[in-house]
Design an enzyme around this catalytic site. Structure first.
Site, PDB file in Angstrom:
ATOM      1  N   THR A 154      29.632 -34.694 -49.858  1.00 27.16           N
ATOM      2  CA  THR A 154      28.719 -34.839 -49.504  1.00 27.16           C
ATOM      3  C   THR A 154      28.566 -34.451 -47.759  1.00 27.16           C
ATOM      4  OG1 THR A 154      28.472 -36.906 -50.227  1.00 27.16           O
ATOM      5  CG2 THR A 154      26.695 -36.639 -48.606  1.00 27.16           C
ATOM      6  N   LYS A 183      21.121 -35.840 -53.012  1.00 26.22           N
ATOM      7  CA  LYS A 183      22.000 -36.711 -52.448  1.00 26.22           C
ATOM      8  C   LYS A 183      21.325 -37.427 -51.310  1.00 26.22           C
ATOM      9  CE  LYS A 183      25.856 -39.146 -51.771  1.00 26.22           C
ATOM     10  NZ  LYS A 183      26.727 -39.907 -52.385  1.00 26.22           N
ATOM     11  N   LYS A 240      27.416 -41.148 -41.521  1.00 23.25           N
ATOM     12  CA  LYS A 240      27.583 -39.325 -41.560  1.00 23.25           C
ATOM     13  C   LYS A 240      26.473 -38.797 -42.648  1.00 23.25           C
ATOM     14  CE  LYS A 240      30.124 -37.752 -44.562  1.00 23.25           C
ATOM     15  NZ  LYS A 240      29.831 -37.072 -46.205  1.00 23.25           N
TER      16      LYS A 240
HETATM   17  N1  NAP Z   1      34.150 -43.041 -51.060  1.00 21.33           N
HETATM   18  C1  NAP Z   1      32.926 -43.150 -51.627  1.00 21.33           C
HETATM   19  O1  NAP Z   1      32.618 -44.261 -52.445  1.00 21.33           O
HETATM   20  C2  NAP Z   1      32.038 -41.816 -51.796  1.00 21.33           C
HETATM   21  C3  NAP Z   1      30.932 -41.856 -52.915  1.00 21.33           C
HETATM   22  C4  NAP Z   1      30.122 -40.729 -52.880  1.00 21.33           C
HETATM   23  C5  NAP Z   1      30.484 -39.763 -51.887  1.00 21.33           C
HETATM   24  N2  NAP Z   1      31.733 -39.818 -51.301  1.00 21.33           N
HETATM   25  C6  NAP Z   1      31.747 -38.363 -50.368  1.00 21.33           C
HETATM   26  O2  NAP Z   1      32.864 -37.881 -50.828  1.00 21.33           O
HETATM   27  C7  NAP Z   1      33.527 -37.313 -49.680  1.00 21.33           C
HETATM   28  C8  NAP Z   1      35.067 -37.709 -49.785  1.00 21.33           C
HETATM   29  O3  NAP Z   1      34.938 -39.093 -49.617  1.00 21.33           O
HETATM   30  P1  NAP Z   1      36.349 -39.966 -49.874  1.00 21.33           P
HETATM   31  O4  NAP Z   1      35.889 -41.523 -49.891  1.00 21.33           O
HETATM   32  O5  NAP Z   1      37.233 -39.330 -50.971  1.00 21.33           O
HETATM   33  O6  NAP Z   1      37.125 -39.701 -48.276  1.00 21.33           O
HETATM   34  P2  NAP Z   1      38.523 -39.850 -48.295  1.00 21.33           P
HETATM   35  O7  NAP Z   1      39.304 -40.922 -48.905  1.00 21.33           O
HETATM   36  O8  NAP Z   1      38.640 -39.878 -46.735  1.00 21.33           O
HETATM   37  O9  NAP Z   1      39.189 -38.317 -48.261  1.00 21.33           O
HETATM   38  C9  NAP Z   1      38.942 -37.171 -47.839  1.00 21.33           C
HETATM   39  C10 NAP Z   1      39.853 -36.099 -48.164  1.00 21.33           C
HETATM   40  O10 NAP Z   1      39.284 -34.890 -47.602  1.00 21.33           O
HETATM   41  C11 NAP Z   1      40.664 -34.369 -46.889  1.00 21.33           C
HETATM   42  N3  NAP Z   1      40.111 -33.647 -45.657  1.00 21.33           N
HETATM   43  C12 NAP Z   1      39.294 -34.312 -44.750  1.00 21.33           C
HETATM   44  N4  NAP Z   1      39.442 -33.622 -43.587  1.00 21.33           N
HETATM   45  C13 NAP Z   1      40.119 -32.426 -44.010  1.00 21.33           C
HETATM   46  C14 NAP Z   1      40.152 -31.298 -43.040  1.00 21.33           C
HETATM   47  N5  NAP Z   1      39.536 -30.856 -42.066  1.00 21.33           N
HETATM   48  N6  NAP Z   1      41.034 -30.116 -43.752  1.00 21.33           N
HETATM   49  C15 NAP Z   1      41.466 -30.632 -45.075  1.00 21.33           C
HETATM   50  N7  NAP Z   1      41.209 -31.778 -45.801  1.00 21.33           N
HETATM   51  C16 NAP Z   1      40.493 -32.567 -45.186  1.00 21.33           C
HETATM   52  C17 NAP Z   1      41.347 -35.548 -46.661  1.00 21.33           C
HETATM   53  O11 NAP Z   1      42.645 -35.000 -46.679  1.00 21.33           O
HETATM   54  P3  NAP Z   1      43.965 -36.145 -45.865  1.00 21.33           P
HETATM   55  O12 NAP Z   1      44.610 -36.982 -47.215  1.00 21.33           O
HETATM   56  O13 NAP Z   1      44.998 -35.214 -45.452  1.00 21.33           O
HETATM   57  O14 NAP Z   1      43.335 -37.002 -44.979  1.00 21.33           O
HETATM   58  C18 NAP Z   1      41.228 -36.488 -48.017  1.00 21.33           C
HETATM   59  O15 NAP Z   1      41.907 -35.497 -49.020  1.00 21.33           O
HETATM   60  C19 NAP Z   1      32.708 -37.323 -48.732  1.00 21.33           C
HETATM   61  O16 NAP Z   1      31.817 -36.481 -48.255  1.00 21.33           O
HETATM   62  C20 NAP Z   1      32.085 -38.774 -48.810  1.00 21.33           C
HETATM   63  O17 NAP Z   1      30.791 -38.915 -48.023  1.00 21.33           O
HETATM   64  C21 NAP Z   1      32.296 -40.840 -50.889  1.00 21.33           C
END
Ligand code: NAP
Length: 289
Positions: A97, A172, A240
């Site tokens: 997102t 979104k 965010k």
């Molecule tokens: N969680 C939800 O319910 C949900 C629902 C809809 C949309 N989203 C969206 O989906 C996206 C991911 O969410 P998530 O919940 O999966 O987040 P998350 O669990 O915090 O995972 C983030 C991922 O991105 C990687 N990452 C972050 N910064 C990075 C960087 N600078 N360089 C390389 N890798 C990086 C992290 O690697 P590491 O493992 O090394 O930290 C991890 O694999 C976000 O944009 C969020 O807004 C989330």
């Protein structure tokens, strides 16, 4: 079987990539924290690459799901980035997102390198990713969309092309704007009913069969009543996302008065230490000083 890559194995990406492997695709993953990529490869039988570029090499479809605009740029650009690794004509599908601006920026850079790009944020949360029933909102060319859709179908129940690159992120934003005020309304209703001495589980049973029904009521009201927030979609992520909406609203002139107010309420939740609490924790602003 399609040769694919998945970059970013977080709460969302880990199970999404897992569904791709389970449906028979050849998946190479990359994750910044290497241990997670190794664990994924052992669990799902794919391979783990040392950089995003190496993961993307030879793939027909490359997917990513990282945190925000800057995180996305750091896995997409540079010598180790996704774009330099991709083969001619391959499709990059980004599930982060992020802003519509970064989507257009990546779309242009990709096109200049003979690559295709779809911005494809998702809705449905952790449970939607784990159960493979996400909703995917896409922006890009129809040809690229058609080529990438079979891969997205692995983890989605609905995959829709809305228009040119950036349209998925704009959709979104509408999604998040629609949710923000609704969750505050649900919190106020639950707090009001509790103070009035009602059995709130019974209240939710009856009103969820009427006009007040919503996904938030069906999936969050019970945990709100129990004061449980250590799960779900984090407040930090929601702030965010709302920040992205406000930025876009400055460009298009839309007014977001309720969304802006709810954003402030979320900052109150963060001040209580609720950065990683589920977004339904708006209730805590009403129940705690
Ligand atoms: N969680 C939800 O319910 C949900 C629902 C809809 C949309 N989203 C969206 O989906 C996206 C991911 O969410 P998530 O919940 O999966 O987040 P998350 O669990 O915090 O995972 C983030 C991922 O991105 C990687 N990452 C972050 N910064 C990075 C960087 N600078 N360089 C390389 N890798 C990086 C992290 O690697 P590491 O493992 O090394 O930290 C991890 O694999 C976000 O944009 C969020 O807004 C989330």
């Amino acid at each position: 079987m399609t040769k694919t890559a998945f970059i970013g194995l977080g709460v969302m990406g880990y199970p999404m990539a897992g569904h791709m492997a389970a449906k028979g695709h050849d998946v190479t993953v990359y994750n910044r924290t290497e241990a997670k990529a190794k664990k994924w490869a052992e669990e799902h039988g794919g391979s783990a690459a040392a950089t995003p570029a190496k993961a993307a090499e030879g793939a027909d479809v490359v997917c990513a799901c990282v945190g925000n605009d800057d995180d996305l740029r750091s896995v997409v650009y540079g010598d180790d980035g996704i774009l330099v690794g991709m083969k001619d004509g391959a499709v990059f599908v980004d599930h982060t997102t992020a802003s519509a601006d970064v989507a257009r920026e990546i779309g242009e850079k990709a096109a200049g390198m003979g690559l295709r790009f779809i911005d494809a944020p998702v809705s449905g949360g952790q449970a939607g990713a784990e159960n493979g029933v996400l909703t995917v909102m896409c922006g890009g060319d129809e040809g690229a969309f058609n080529d990438a859709q079979p891969v997205m179908d692995c983890y989605a129940q609905a995959v829709t092309l809305l228009g040119p690159v950036g349209s998925g992120q704009l959709c979104k934003m509408v999604n998040q704007i629609c949710i923000a005020g609704l969750v505050q309304g649900l919190a106020e209703g639950i707090n009001f009913g509790t103070k009035a001495g009602l059995d709130m589980n019974k209240v939710v049973d009856v009103i969820s069969k009427g006009a007040a029904q919503s996904w938030q009521m069906d999936n969050r009201a019970r945990t709100m009543i129990k004061d449980e927030f250590e799960f779900g979609f984090a407040v930090d992520w929601m702030r965010k996302d709302l920040g992205i909406c406000f930025q876009e609203a400055r460009n298009n002139g839309a007014r977001l008065p309720v969304t802006a107010l709810v954003d402030q309420f979320y900052s109150g939740v963060q001040a209580k230490g609720g950065n990683r609490w589920d977004t339904s924790s708006l209730l805590r602003n009403l129940t705690q000083d």
